[in-house]
Design a protein around this motif. Structure first.
Motif, mmCIF file in Angstrom:
data_model
loop_
_atom_site.group_PDB
_atom_site.id
_atom_site.type_symbol
_atom_site.label_atom_id
_atom_site.label_comp_id
_atom_site.label_asym_id
_atom_site.label_seq_id
_atom_site.Cartn_x
_atom_site.Cartn_y
_atom_site.Cartn_z
ATOM 1 N N CYS A 183 -62.495 20.069 -63.477
ATOM 2 C CA CYS A 183 -63.057 20.444 -62.183
ATOM 3 C C CYS A 183 -62.956 21.945 -61.913
ATOM 4 O O CYS A 183 -63.301 22.388 -60.826
ATOM 5 N N THR A 184 -62.479 22.708 -62.847
ATOM 6 C CA THR A 184 -62.344 24.146 -62.615
ATOM 7 C C THR A 184 -63.677 24.843 -62.820
ATOM 8 O O THR A 184 -64.569 24.343 -63.508
ATOM 9 N N VAL A 185 -63.822 25.997 -62.230
ATOM 10 C CA VAL A 185 -65.036 26.799 -62.355
ATOM 11 C C VAL A 185 -64.834 27.787 -63.495
ATOM 12 O O VAL A 185 -63.845 28.517 -63.528
ATOM 13 N N LEU A 186 -65.762 27.802 -64.437
ATOM 14 C CA LEU A 186 -65.672 28.706 -65.567
ATOM 15 C C LEU A 186 -66.075 30.126 -65.156
ATOM 16 O O LEU A 186 -66.960 30.295 -64.308
ATOM 17 N N PRO A 187 -65.462 31.135 -65.725
ATOM 18 C CA PRO A 187 -65.865 32.513 -65.402
ATOM 19 C C PRO A 187 -67.239 32.829 -65.988
ATOM 20 O O PRO A 187 -67.689 32.181 -66.925
ATOM 21 N N ARG A 188 -67.908 33.820 -65.423
ATOM 22 C CA ARG A 188 -69.224 34.240 -65.929
ATOM 23 C C ARG A 188 -69.067 34.845 -67.313
ATOM 24 O O ARG A 188 -68.166 35.635 -67.556
ATOM 25 N N THR A 189 -69.928 34.490 -68.214
ATOM 26 C CA THR A 189 -69.876 35.029 -69.570
ATOM 27 C C THR A 189 -71.033 35.974 -69.858
ATOM 28 O O THR A 189 -71.157 36.464 -70.969
ATOM 29 N N GLU A 190 -71.879 36.245 -68.879
ATOM 30 C CA GLU A 190 -73.012 37.132 -69.080
ATOM 31 C C GLU A 190 -72.552 38.579 -69.134
ATOM 32 O O GLU A 190 -71.620 38.979 -68.445
#
Length: 65
Positions: A11-18
């Motif tokens: 349920c965690t939010v992944l960090p942006r990888t862009e």
């Protein structure tokens, strides 16, 4: 307990990888596109007439004083 951690971790939010602009952004700045022919900078290897043997001998002969 391990199952609970796995569910909570899902349920965690992944960090942006862009990196840089988002590809879906229509206002993103892009470099200028220029045409460059595929054969730019190539040399021709077409057959040529052979040089005379006198010229070739002068090129490889030791230099005199």
């Amino acid at each position: 307990m391990t199952v609970g951690l796995a569910i909570a971790g899902g349920c965690t939010v992944l960090p942006r990888t862009e990196v840089g602009e988002a590809p879906s952004n229509p206002g993103a700045r892009v470099p200028q596109v220029a045409y460059r022919p595929v054969t730019a900078g190539t040399r021709t290897f077409r057959p040529v007439e052979p040089k005379g043997w006198e010229d070739l001998n002068r090129q490889v002969a030791p230099k005199g004083n």
